[in-house]
Design a protein around this motif. Structure first.
Motif, PDB file in Angstrom:
ATOM      1  N   TRP A 167       1.814  -3.506  -9.441  1.00 20.93           N
ATOM      2  CA  TRP A 167       1.248  -3.191  -8.125  1.00 20.93           C
ATOM      3  C   TRP A 167       0.127  -4.170  -7.819  1.00 20.93           C
ATOM      4  N   ARG A 168       0.131  -4.767  -6.632  1.00 21.38           N
ATOM      5  CA  ARG A 168      -1.035  -5.502  -6.133  1.00 21.38           C
ATOM      6  C   ARG A 168      -1.451  -4.736  -4.885  1.00 21.38           C
ATOM      7  N   LEU A 169      -2.381  -3.812  -5.078  1.00 24.40           N
ATOM      8  CA  LEU A 169      -2.752  -2.886  -4.015  1.00 24.40           C
ATOM      9  C   LEU A 169      -3.520  -3.605  -2.907  1.00 24.40           C
ATOM     10  N   LEU A 170      -2.990  -3.512  -1.692  1.00 20.85           N
ATOM     11  CA  LEU A 170      -3.645  -4.149  -0.545  1.00 20.85           C
ATOM     12  C   LEU A 170      -4.621  -3.158   0.073  1.00 20.85           C
ATOM     13  N   HIS A 174       0.869  -1.179   0.000  1.00 23.29           N
ATOM     14  CA  HIS A 174       0.000   0.000   0.000  1.00 23.29           C
ATOM     15  C   HIS A 174       0.907   1.230   0.000  1.00 23.29           C
ATOM     16  N   PRO A 175       0.575   2.252  -0.807  1.00 18.81           N
ATOM     17  CA  PRO A 175       1.478   3.411  -0.921  1.00 18.81           C
ATOM     18  C   PRO A 175       1.718   4.161   0.380  1.00 18.81           C
ATOM     19  N   PHE A 176       0.746   4.086   1.331  1.00 20.00           N
ATOM     20  CA  PHE A 176       0.905   4.877   2.557  1.00 20.00           C
ATOM     21  C   PHE A 176       1.727   4.143   3.617  1.00 20.00           C
ATOM     22  N   SER A 177       1.997   2.869   3.395  1.00 13.46           N
ATOM     23  CA  SER A 177       2.721   2.065   4.386  1.00 13.46           C
ATOM     24  C   SER A 177       4.216   2.386   4.369  1.00 13.46           C
ATOM     25  N   SER A 178       4.744   2.626   5.565  1.00 11.65           N
ATOM     26  CA  SER A 178       6.160   3.001   5.665  1.00 11.65           C
ATOM     27  C   SER A 178       7.079   1.874   5.182  1.00 11.65           C
ATOM     28  N   TYR A 179       6.768   0.633   5.552  1.00 10.85           N
ATOM     29  CA  TYR A 179       7.638  -0.464   5.107  1.00 10.85           C
ATOM     30  C   TYR A 179       7.515  -0.697   3.602  1.00 10.85           C
ATOM     31  N   CYS A 180       6.347  -0.383   3.039  1.00 12.73           N
ATOM     32  CA  CYS A 180       6.209  -0.515   1.583  1.00 12.73           C
ATOM     33  C   CYS A 180       7.021   0.575   0.874  1.00 12.73           C
ATOM     34  N   GLN A 181       7.004   1.788   1.431  1.00 11.84           N
ATOM     35  CA  GLN A 181       7.810   2.865   0.831  1.00 11.84           C
ATOM     36  C   GLN A 181       9.292   2.488   0.839  1.00 11.84           C
ATOM     37  N   LYS A 182       9.689   1.765   1.885  1.00 13.00           N
ATOM     38  CA  LYS A 182      11.099   1.360   1.984  1.00 13.00           C
ATOM     39  C   LYS A 182      11.538   0.550   0.750  1.00 13.00           C
ATOM     40  N   VAL A 183      10.647  -0.280   0.202  1.00 17.61           N
ATOM     41  CA  VAL A 183      11.037  -1.076  -0.973  1.00 17.61           C
ATOM     42  C   VAL A 183      10.688  -0.377  -2.290  1.00 17.61           C
ATOM     43  N   GLU A 239      -9.267  -9.538  -4.314  1.00 15.55           N
ATOM     44  CA  GLU A 239      -8.433 -10.560  -4.963  1.00 15.55           C
ATOM     45  C   GLU A 239      -6.978 -10.445  -4.517  1.00 15.55           C
ATOM     46  N   ALA A 240      -6.480  -9.208  -4.508  1.00 15.83           N
ATOM     47  CA  ALA A 240      -5.093  -8.984  -4.079  1.00 15.83           C
ATOM     48  C   ALA A 240      -4.927  -9.366  -2.614  1.00 15.83           C
ATOM     49  N   LEU A 241      -5.931  -9.038  -1.790  1.00 16.19           N
ATOM     50  CA  LEU A 241      -5.865  -9.378  -0.357  1.00 16.19           C
ATOM     51  C   LEU A 241      -5.814 -10.889  -0.165  1.00 16.19           C
ATOM     52  N   ALA A 242      -6.609 -11.612  -0.963  1.00 14.94           N
ATOM     53  CA  ALA A 242      -6.643 -13.074  -0.831  1.00 14.94           C
ATOM     54  C   ALA A 242      -5.312 -13.679  -1.273  1.00 14.94           C
ATOM     55  N   GLU A 243      -4.752 -13.175  -2.365  1.00 15.07           N
ATOM     56  CA  GLU A 243      -3.446 -13.685  -2.833  1.00 15.07           C
ATOM     57  C   GLU A 243      -2.375 -13.436  -1.766  1.00 15.07           C
ATOM     58  N   HIS A 244      -2.414 -12.238  -1.209  1.00 16.62           N
ATOM     59  CA  HIS A 244      -1.427 -11.848  -0.192  1.00 16.62           C
ATOM     60  C   HIS A 244      -1.513 -12.780   1.029  1.00 16.62           C
ATOM     61  N   ALA A 245      -2.737 -13.083   1.454  1.00 16.40           N
ATOM     62  CA  ALA A 245      -2.921 -13.931   2.640  1.00 16.40           C
ATOM     63  C   ALA A 245      -2.376 -15.342   2.404  1.00 16.40           C
ATOM     64  N   VAL A 246      -2.453 -15.796   1.156  1.00 18.39           N
ATOM     65  CA  VAL A 246      -1.916 -17.131   0.842  1.00 18.39           C
ATOM     66  C   VAL A 246      -0.384 -17.072   0.804  1.00 18.39           C
ATOM     67  N   LEU A 247       0.137 -16.013   0.182  1.00 19.66           N
ATOM     68  CA  LEU A 247       1.594 -15.894   0.053  1.00 19.66           C
ATOM     69  C   LEU A 247       2.268 -15.715   1.412  1.00 19.66           C
ATOM     70  N   TRP A 248       1.614 -14.933   2.291  1.00 20.42           N
ATOM     71  CA  TRP A 248       2.247 -14.602   3.569  1.00 20.42           C
ATOM     72  C   TRP A 248       1.174 -14.551   4.650  1.00 20.42           C
ATOM     73  N   PRO A 249       0.939 -15.695   5.281  1.00 17.19           N
ATOM     74  CA  PRO A 249      -0.160 -15.772   6.251  1.00 17.19           C
ATOM     75  C   PRO A 249      -0.022 -14.775   7.405  1.00 17.19           C
ATOM     76  N   LEU A 250       1.167 -14.238   7.625  1.00 17.67           N
ATOM     77  CA  LEU A 250       1.297 -13.216   8.666  1.00 17.67           C
ATOM     78  C   LEU A 250       0.656 -11.897   8.226  1.00 17.67           C
ATOM     79  N   LYS A 251       0.357 -11.820   6.929  1.00 20.25           N
ATOM     80  CA  LYS A 251      -0.376 -10.675   6.345  1.00 20.25           C
ATOM     81  C   LYS A 251       0.332  -9.340   6.550  1.00 20.25           C
ATOM     82  N   LYS A 252       1.650  -9.371   6.646  1.00 24.24           N
ATOM     83  CA  LYS A 252       2.411  -8.120   6.720  1.00 24.24           C
ATOM     84  C   LYS A 252       2.777  -7.705   5.301  1.00 24.24           C
ATOM     85  N   MET A 253       2.864  -6.430   5.097  1.00 28.25           N
ATOM     86  CA  MET A 253       3.316  -5.926   3.803  1.00 28.25           C
ATOM     87  C   MET A 253       4.571  -5.087   4.004  1.00 28.25           C
ATOM     88  N   PRO A 254       5.434  -5.059   2.975  1.00 30.44           N
ATOM     89  CA  PRO A 254       5.278  -5.533   1.607  1.00 30.44           C
ATOM     90  C   PRO A 254       5.644  -7.006   1.453  1.00 30.44           C
TER      91      PRO A 254
END
Ligand SMILES: N[C@@H](CCC(=O)N[C@@H](CS)C(=O)NCC(=O)O)C(=O)O
Length: 219
Positions: free
Chosen positions: A30-33, A8-17, A39-54
């Motif tokens: 971009w897969r905007l969370l 997400h563009p407003f996330s500090s850790y996402c800006q870091k990357v 759809e992007a949220l569901a893919e993200h949850a499968v890829l990283w069950p801790l659901k942290k971004m990026p």
């Protein structure tokens, strides 16, 4: 395009990357969370069950943790700007500063911010007080450290500056840097003027109303 970034563009850790991606003009999807992108949220949850971004996906490979993503890009999608020096001793210094910004600026900044979205009976005043004290100590140390170098680890822009930019950007909003910390204030301005970070900040502008304590009218 092989790279997909769950972020997400407003996330500090996402800006870091986003900084290394923009520095080297690396194409990515971009897969905007966001709640309106289930759809992007569901893919993200499968890829990283801790659901942290990026989270970065590169073909079959999933890369998590912002610092590791920056190092991964430096290794596998190398551009003219390098983020971790080849010299192992110099690389140690860069990683130490990256840890400094995550642990002693980003973490207390997030503590202060997240306390604002808790219910009144769930707040943690002692934890918030400790977070402000840690930010004070971190600012003081950084101001001394930065007196003779333009970037966190010396003359070159590195992973450490990727961590510094969003952490200091938001930390200054919740715990303003004292005017006496001239070197640190100038460094934050240098980071804001860096085109890669300026672009990330601009892209996040529409979301400023998200900022739980309220975003100041500057930067
Ligand atoms: N250690 C992780 C931290 C990532 C992190 O805390 N990201 C925040 C956004 S800045 C997040 O995912 N928050 C959502 C949540 O905690 O559910 C990293 O370096 O990538």
């Amino acid at each position: 395009m092989s790279l997909r970034l769950y972020a997400h563009p407003f996330s500090s850790y996402c800006q870091k990357v986003l900084i290394p991606l923009y520095e080297n003009g690396i194409p990515f999807e971009w897969r905007l969370l966001s709640p309106d992108q289930p759809e992007a949220l569901a893919e993200h949850a499968v890829l990283w069950p801790l659901k942290k971004m990026p989270v970065l996906q590169d073909g079959p490979r999933t890369v998590v943790e912002a610092s590791v993503i920056v190092e991964y890009l430096d290794l596998h999608h190398r551009g003219s700007v390098r983020f971790v020096p080849d010299d192992p001793e110099a690389a140690l210094q860069v990683r130490a500063l990256d840890r400094f910004f995550d642990n002693y600026v980003m973490t207390p900044m997030q503590k202060v911010v997240l306390d604002h979205i808790r219910g009144a009976d769930e707040r943690d005043p002692a934890g918030v007080r400790d977070a402000h004290a840690l930010l004070n100590a971190a600012y003081r140390w950084l101001d001394g450290h930065l007196h003779d170098r333009p970037w966190a680890a010396g003359g070159a822009f590195t992973l450490a500056d990727c961590a510094a930019a969003p952490s200091l950007f938001y930390a200054d909003w919740v715990h303003p840097i004292d005017d006496g910390f001239v070197h640190l204030k100038q460094y934050r301005q240098r980071l804001l003027a860096r085109p890669s970070f300026a672009r990330a900040v601009d892209e996040a502008r529409p979301y400023r109303y998200f900022f739980p304590p309220g975003a100041p009218d500057r930067d």
